[in-house]
Design a protein around this motif. Sequence first.
Motif, PDB file in Angstrom:
ATOM      1  N   ILE A 164      79.451  60.922  78.199  1.00 56.96           N
ATOM      2  CA  ILE A 164      78.268  59.959  78.215  1.00 56.96           C
ATOM      3  C   ILE A 164      78.792  58.589  77.782  1.00 56.96           C
ATOM      4  N   HIS A 165      78.772  57.638  78.467  1.00 55.95           N
ATOM      5  CA  HIS A 165      78.948  56.259  78.220  1.00 55.95           C
ATOM      6  C   HIS A 165      77.738  55.356  77.715  1.00 55.95           C
ATOM      7  N   ASN A 166      76.643  55.700  78.294  1.00 52.85           N
ATOM      8  CA  ASN A 166      75.739  55.179  77.622  1.00 52.85           C
ATOM      9  C   ASN A 166      74.246  56.035  78.126  1.00 52.85           C
ATOM     10  N   ILE A 167      73.709  56.635  76.993  1.00 56.15           N
ATOM     11  CA  ILE A 167      72.680  57.569  77.018  1.00 56.15           C
ATOM     12  C   ILE A 167      71.344  57.096  77.517  1.00 56.15           C
ATOM     13  N   GLN A 168      71.322  55.730  77.586  1.00 57.32           N
ATOM     14  CA  GLN A 168      69.989  55.325  78.049  1.00 57.32           C
ATOM     15  C   GLN A 168      69.905  55.606  79.348  1.00 57.32           C
TER      16      GLN A 168
ATOM     17  N   ASN B 292      66.428  65.665  85.359  1.00 59.28           N
ATOM     18  CA  ASN B 292      67.188  64.656  84.797  1.00 59.28           C
ATOM     19  C   ASN B 292      68.864  65.179  84.965  1.00 59.28           C
ATOM     20  N   MET B 293      69.397  64.185  85.568  1.00 61.03           N
ATOM     21  CA  MET B 293      70.893  64.758  85.931  1.00 61.03           C
ATOM     22  C   MET B 293      71.733  64.675  84.760  1.00 61.03           C
ATOM     23  N   MET B 294      71.743  63.741  83.774  1.00 62.87           N
ATOM     24  CA  MET B 294      72.398  64.090  82.590  1.00 62.87           C
ATOM     25  C   MET B 294      72.251  65.428  81.745  1.00 62.87           C
ATOM     26  N   LYS B 295      70.849  65.774  81.709  1.00 66.29           N
ATOM     27  CA  LYS B 295      70.659  66.927  81.224  1.00 66.29           C
ATOM     28  C   LYS B 295      71.185  68.218  81.843  1.00 66.29           C
ATOM     29  N   GLY B 296      71.279  68.159  83.102  1.00 65.95           N
ATOM     30  CA  GLY B 296      71.996  69.049  83.822  1.00 65.95           C
ATOM     31  C   GLY B 296      73.597  69.330  83.536  1.00 65.95           C
ATOM     32  N   ALA B 297      74.268  68.155  83.424  1.00 69.28           N
ATOM     33  CA  ALA B 297      75.613  68.123  82.931  1.00 69.28           C
ATOM     34  C   ALA B 297      75.835  68.400  81.398  1.00 69.28           C
ATOM     35  N   ILE B 298      74.908  68.055  80.579  1.00 69.40           N
ATOM     36  CA  ILE B 298      75.096  68.782  79.424  1.00 69.40           C
ATOM     37  C   ILE B 298      74.984  70.149  79.212  1.00 69.40           C
ATOM     38  N   GLU B 299      74.122  70.946  80.230  1.00 69.51           N
ATOM     39  CA  GLU B 299      74.127  72.113  80.103  1.00 69.51           C
ATOM     40  C   GLU B 299      75.128  73.010  80.805  1.00 69.51           C
TER      41      GLU B 299
ATOM     42  N   SER C 132      68.932  58.330  70.975  1.00 72.16           N
ATOM     43  CA  SER C 132      69.079  59.481  72.032  1.00 72.16           C
ATOM     44  C   SER C 132      68.254  59.073  73.530  1.00 72.16           C
ATOM     45  N   TYR C 133      67.210  58.264  73.395  1.00 69.89           N
ATOM     46  CA  TYR C 133      66.507  57.922  74.543  1.00 69.89           C
ATOM     47  C   TYR C 133      65.709  59.322  74.992  1.00 69.89           C
ATOM     48  N   GLY C 134      65.344  60.344  74.091  1.00 74.67           N
ATOM     49  CA  GLY C 134      64.849  61.589  74.374  1.00 74.67           C
ATOM     50  C   GLY C 134      65.532  62.477  74.729  1.00 74.67           C
ATOM     51  N   MET C 135      67.154  62.477  74.557  1.00 77.50           N
ATOM     52  CA  MET C 135      67.942  63.381  75.168  1.00 77.50           C
ATOM     53  C   MET C 135      68.508  64.229  73.876  1.00 77.50           C
ATOM     54  N   ASP C 136      68.082  63.839  72.775  1.00 77.36           N
ATOM     55  CA  ASP C 136      68.529  64.673  71.625  1.00 77.36           C
ATOM     56  C   ASP C 136      68.150  66.235  71.739  1.00 77.36           C
TER      57      ASP C 136
END
Length: 473
Positions: A162-166, A197-204, A226-230
């Motif tokens: 994650i380079h920028n979580i925004q 949410n693509m970033m959420k998919g990668a985190i999972e 976290s812009y909601g990603m926490d």
Amino acid sequence: MNILFAASEANPFIASGGLADVLGSLPAAITKKGNDCRVVVPLYKGIKPQLRASMTFLTNITVDVSWRKQYCGIFTAIYNGVSYYFLDNEYYFGRDGIYGFYDDCERFVFYSRAVLEMLRYIDFKPDIIHANDWQAALIPVFYQVFYKYQQGYENIKNVFTIHNIQYQGNYGKEILNEVMGIPMYHMSLLEYDGSVNMMKGAIETADKVTTVSPSYAWEILDPWYSYGMDRALVPNQHKLSGILNGIDVEGYNAETDSVIPKNYTSKSIAGKKVCKAKLLEELGLQEGNEPLIGIVTRFVSHKGIDLIRYVFEDMIKAGFKFAILGSGEKIYEDFFKEMEWRYRDKVSVTLGFVPELSRKIYAGADMFLMPSQSEPCGLAQMIAMRYGTLPIVRETGGLRDTVRDCGGENGNGFTFKTYNAHDMLDACMRAKALYEDKRKWNKFIKRDMEEDFSWGNSAELYIKLYNELTKDK
């Protein structure tokens, strides 16, 4: 070890920000330590003709984008000892610009799927696929859903940075089937707050998740950053770690930089005084020994511009001069231009980004102001220190990890904690007080120039992370 980096941009081919700097430097640093590191990016229209001329066509393949069958050409080139692959599709990438199109989702779904399909056709099987930011976030998702058990894809580990979580890649649920082609029973991997949410998919789905500084890794577990990603990160924090970015210490080198008026070293800093005098002359600022603050940034709120606005005239009255370079939101551009008009002999503002001028500011300024509200890593403060310009920063993200306050032991800059304009002003005034003691100030210039911000340190930490993932293979 074989590592494939996947990202939407990479220097020197195509760039819009710090991600390209990382992909132009980190793979080479890892390769130098005995690994085979390669990079795959889209083949954009904006890649310069002379760079295109260095590419070799390998083959063309067909890539599934849900029910569509799309052409993909594969090209390769070598830069800095690293093999780069380029994925060609005129419909998706033959446009002016990199991002900001109505179909960005489909463009990077195609890219992510094409990265995995490409592996069947090149003479390289990665042990690690290292995807970067939301544009490549579907690579670990597609790997888990479609490729994990296919012949030739066994035991590949996935790392996501994650380079920028925004910027997360948020889209409506209809794209799951219509664009991604992922069965609905996998919806839970990507569904987040009623959307995909693509970033959420990668985190999972990734085996490890990293950020670009240790402090940012724990900050983004907090809703403030976290812009909601926490809520996705906290259950997966066992995967999470932070590794500080480096900078190109050869490219940013006061001893050899051909752009600055006079070269200098940490052992002989006389040239820095010449750089300041020439910068003042070029910008039409009043000559004199008052401290010159450099600002090179985007004019957006999270860069702390509001703090600067609030006490700017107090700083002028305190005796500071400013060399400002940047662009962004019109309200901030207008403010800085008004300040230049009011204080023409003390304030210079250049709108846009002029690479040569940025280097002259890094070399010619006495201090570098970076009061960010949030900063995943930040490169400017490290570059400034390479040129012996002391940073004044807020303690957040990578700024906290790289700048130590001169009021303590082994300091290399000036810091403040709270997001408060007068706390920032206090840090500036402490810097000014030290600046007036030239013997001490010169000692700190030399210390800053000797800081090691090379990619070698980061490369060692990434290799250690990769080894942890592959030790059981």
